[in-house]
Design a protein around this motif. Sequence first.
Motif, PDB file in Angstrom:
ATOM      1  N   ILE A  86      -4.587  18.019 -46.742  1.00  0.00           N
ATOM      2  CA  ILE A  86      -5.486  19.061 -46.230  1.00  0.00           C
ATOM      3  C   ILE A  86      -4.698  20.299 -45.832  1.00  0.00           C
ATOM      4  O   ILE A  86      -5.035  21.430 -46.209  1.00  0.00           O
ATOM      5  N   TRP A  87      -3.620  20.118 -45.084  1.00  0.00           N
ATOM      6  CA  TRP A  87      -2.875  21.272 -44.602  1.00  0.00           C
ATOM      7  C   TRP A  87      -1.991  21.881 -45.681  1.00  0.00           C
ATOM      8  O   TRP A  87      -1.738  23.086 -45.679  1.00  0.00           O
ATOM      9  N   PHE A  88      -1.537  21.069 -46.618  1.00  0.00           N
ATOM     10  CA  PHE A  88      -0.819  21.627 -47.764  1.00  0.00           C
ATOM     11  C   PHE A  88      -1.758  22.504 -48.585  1.00  0.00           C
ATOM     12  O   PHE A  88      -1.393  23.610 -49.003  1.00  0.00           O
ATOM     13  N   THR A  89      -2.981  22.032 -48.813  1.00  0.00           N
ATOM     14  CA  THR A  89      -3.975  22.799 -49.572  1.00  0.00           C
ATOM     15  C   THR A  89      -4.354  24.077 -48.835  1.00  0.00           C
ATOM     16  O   THR A  89      -4.495  25.147 -49.450  1.00  0.00           O
ATOM     17  N   THR A  90      -4.510  23.983 -47.526  1.00  0.00           N
ATOM     18  CA  THR A  90      -4.843  25.167 -46.719  1.00  0.00           C
ATOM     19  C   THR A  90      -3.763  26.230 -46.853  1.00  0.00           C
ATOM     20  O   THR A  90      -4.057  27.418 -47.071  1.00  0.00           O
ATOM     21  N   LEU A 150      -9.269  30.477 -43.067  1.00  0.00           N
ATOM     22  CA  LEU A 150      -8.704  29.302 -43.723  1.00  0.00           C
ATOM     23  C   LEU A 150      -8.129  28.322 -42.705  1.00  0.00           C
ATOM     24  O   LEU A 150      -8.263  27.101 -42.849  1.00  0.00           O
ATOM     25  N   MET A 151      -7.499  28.851 -41.672  1.00  0.00           N
ATOM     26  CA  MET A 151      -6.957  27.975 -40.628  1.00  0.00           C
ATOM     27  C   MET A 151      -8.086  27.222 -39.918  1.00  0.00           C
ATOM     28  O   MET A 151      -7.953  26.027 -39.607  1.00  0.00           O
ATOM     29  N   VAL A 152      -9.193  27.912 -39.666  1.00  0.00           N
ATOM     30  CA  VAL A 152     -10.342  27.266 -39.022  1.00  0.00           C
ATOM     31  C   VAL A 152     -10.873  26.129 -39.896  1.00  0.00           C
ATOM     32  O   VAL A 152     -11.160  25.028 -39.410  1.00  0.00           O
ATOM     33  N   HIS A 153     -10.973  26.375 -41.191  1.00  0.00           N
ATOM     34  CA  HIS A 153     -11.464  25.335 -42.089  1.00  0.00           C
ATOM     35  C   HIS A 153     -10.472  24.190 -42.217  1.00  0.00           C
ATOM     36  O   HIS A 153     -10.881  23.029 -42.407  1.00  0.00           O
ATOM     37  N   GLY A 154      -9.188  24.494 -42.109  1.00  0.00           N
ATOM     38  CA  GLY A 154      -8.202  23.424 -42.093  1.00  0.00           C
ATOM     39  C   GLY A 154      -8.393  22.506 -40.901  1.00  0.00           C
ATOM     40  O   GLY A 154      -8.319  21.274 -41.015  1.00  0.00           O
ATOM     41  N   LEU A 155      -8.670  23.104 -39.748  1.00  0.00           N
ATOM     42  CA  LEU A 155      -8.904  22.312 -38.537  1.00  0.00           C
ATOM     43  C   LEU A 155     -10.174  21.466 -38.662  1.00  0.00           C
ATOM     44  O   LEU A 155     -10.186  20.290 -38.285  1.00  0.00           O
ATOM     45  N   LEU A 156     -11.244  22.059 -39.185  1.00  0.00           N
ATOM     46  CA  LEU A 156     -12.499  21.321 -39.329  1.00  0.00           C
ATOM     47  C   LEU A 156     -12.355  20.172 -40.318  1.00  0.00           C
ATOM     48  O   LEU A 156     -12.920  19.093 -40.112  1.00  0.00           O
ATOM     49  N   ASN A 157     -11.596  20.388 -41.380  1.00  0.00           N
ATOM     50  CA  ASN A 157     -11.402  19.331 -42.365  1.00  0.00           C
ATOM     51  C   ASN A 157     -10.507  18.213 -41.855  1.00  0.00           C
ATOM     52  O   ASN A 157     -10.418  17.160 -42.487  1.00  0.00           O
ATOM     53  N   SER A 158      -9.853  18.438 -40.721  1.00  0.00           N
ATOM     54  CA  SER A 158      -8.999  17.407 -40.143  1.00  0.00           C
ATOM     55  C   SER A 158      -9.795  16.371 -39.354  1.00  0.00           C
ATOM     56  O   SER A 158      -9.228  15.393 -38.859  1.00  0.00           O
ATOM     57  N   LEU A 159     -11.106  16.602 -39.216  1.00  0.00           N
ATOM     58  CA  LEU A 159     -11.954  15.640 -38.515  1.00  0.00           C
ATOM     59  C   LEU A 159     -12.133  14.379 -39.354  1.00  0.00           C
ATOM     60  O   LEU A 159     -11.901  14.370 -40.569  1.00  0.00           O
ATOM     61  N   ARG A 179      -8.535   8.465 -41.090  1.00  0.00           N
ATOM     62  CA  ARG A 179      -8.779   7.918 -42.433  1.00  0.00           C
ATOM     63  C   ARG A 179      -9.059   9.049 -43.419  1.00  0.00           C
ATOM     64  O   ARG A 179      -9.892   8.919 -44.333  1.00  0.00           O
ATOM     65  N   THR A 180      -8.376  10.182 -43.247  1.00  0.00           N
ATOM     66  CA  THR A 180      -8.459  11.315 -44.159  1.00  0.00           C
ATOM     67  C   THR A 180      -7.041  11.753 -44.521  1.00  0.00           C
ATOM     68  O   THR A 180      -6.097  11.507 -43.754  1.00  0.00           O
ATOM     69  N   PRO A 181      -6.846  12.426 -45.652  1.00  0.00           N
ATOM     70  CA  PRO A 181      -5.502  12.848 -46.072  1.00  0.00           C
ATOM     71  C   PRO A 181      -5.056  14.138 -45.373  1.00  0.00           C
ATOM     72  O   PRO A 181      -5.077  15.230 -45.961  1.00  0.00           O
ATOM     73  N   LEU A 182      -4.656  14.038 -44.124  1.00  0.00           N
ATOM     74  CA  LEU A 182      -4.320  15.214 -43.323  1.00  0.00           C
ATOM     75  C   LEU A 182      -3.196  16.037 -43.948  1.00  0.00           C
ATOM     76  O   LEU A 182      -3.223  17.272 -43.916  1.00  0.00           O
TER      77      LEU A 182
END
Length: 534
Positions: free
Chosen positions: A369-373, A160-169, A363-366
Amino acid sequence: MSTTSDDDDHRLEVLGYKPTFRREFSNLATISFAFSIMGLCSSIATTLNTPLLLGGPASVTWCWLLGSCMCFTLGSSIAEIVSAFPTCGGLYTASAQLCPKSHRAIVGWIVGWLNILGQVAGVSSTEFGLANMIWAAVSLHSPTFQLTQGKTVGLFAGLLMVHGLLNSLATRHLAFATKGFVFVNIGATIVIIIVLLATTPRSEMQSAAYVFGSQGIVNQTGGWNNGIAFLLGLLSVQWTMTDYDATAHISEEVRRAAYAAPAAIFIAVIGTGILGWLLNVVLMLCSGPIANLPGISGSAFLQIMALRMGIPAALFLWSFVCLTAFFVAQTALQACSRTVYAFSRDHGLPDNGYFGHVASSTRTPLRAIWFTTTLSIIPGFLDLASPIAANAIFALTAIALDLSYIIPIFLRRLYANHPDVMFRPGPFYMGPGLLGWAANVTCIAWTLFVCVIFSLPTVFPVTKFNMNYASVITVGIVFLSGVWYVLSAHRHYHGPTSNLDAGTKARLGLEEQTDSTSVSEKEKDRVFVSLGSA
């Protein structure tokens, strides 16, 4: 492309929202996203144990066919609404617009929380399934390996942490990567089907009566009759073919969203239904004795592959199945974070709009993203309390999401002639006649039926350790959110709220309201005509 983006942004403004994302998702990327959220081979691999070991091969085969046909009616109904309301709030935003003004806040509140609950459970269950798939490969390769619940939960949290990082792109990177997901997804499924058929001797294939007939009903529930045991197999198809509106949640990042988002949903539902059924049939044909399943790996899917093609080849192809599951988790987290962002933007969370913020760098809701992660990690810890908890999370995903889907479908029909409701069909529309009504009524009835099935305990005797808590959790969350709304949240949450400035509202002819967005008839008609001819 500039003109297309301008049209999309104008449509979004007419719906009451300021464009904040970059529209980087092309048609291919959007279709790939829709396919990836369903997972196909990885989702079947994750859930195959349930229908096979509770109802038998016939449950696997027929429940998928029955469920996918019913899911087609739900997917079509959702695509119709997404086409009319292409916002990142998805069906949550649409629900509030499809009922009278006096009901918008409470409807938006309930649908919003149901959708977030289902999506968080979906992210968690997908990631949990991926962790189990990885450990299944390790167990098959090293039979002496000792798997513990702590190792499973630890890998789950790490992924999940890895996907959080990838979604931060940035969105352009997410869109570029997403384009390739569909080819891995469909390609892996087709290759597995071909290799299984090629490596299984004709004399060792199961009979048609075993795959399709009464010989294939093997009741291992310990207490349910054959009919209920058979229907428990619906979990696989309903969990695989859900989260339809995930594509809607990225619609503010999609070009020609009113066309691309619903078309992607429609194509993905058909493709996943057909290919998934073929894969299930081939798996059952090549399955070998059911007494040997799920085997040392704990995964019936992997064990069947190892039996027919050998461990090295099975593990090689399994790596692509795991990669597909990785893509599912990636897209699910992206969609869920956009829902949290939209709900926070409308003041549905007690955060004063903190998670409804878009980072200027990407330009993404960082924040969302991390709250959801972080939030998605919580359901995974239920496995430490009970190994049966994973099935409850899978069932919870389908129950919460599907309930949040049928509410706007029902409201659209109930308030079709209400003066407060101005439903303007988008480019994807089944029409006002029998076809649309049949799809809507069928999907509502089917969803209510499967929610009952998924609330049942799967094995007997029922104890506190193997009880199915999916319905309890769903009802509990809805009840607590309702109490919260009555006691406090009604003061700050008034339904989906426009975030446009006064100048933009005046230019578009939007009425100044605080409880919901509203558009003048003249402006809506003008926009739909202009976009329809674009």
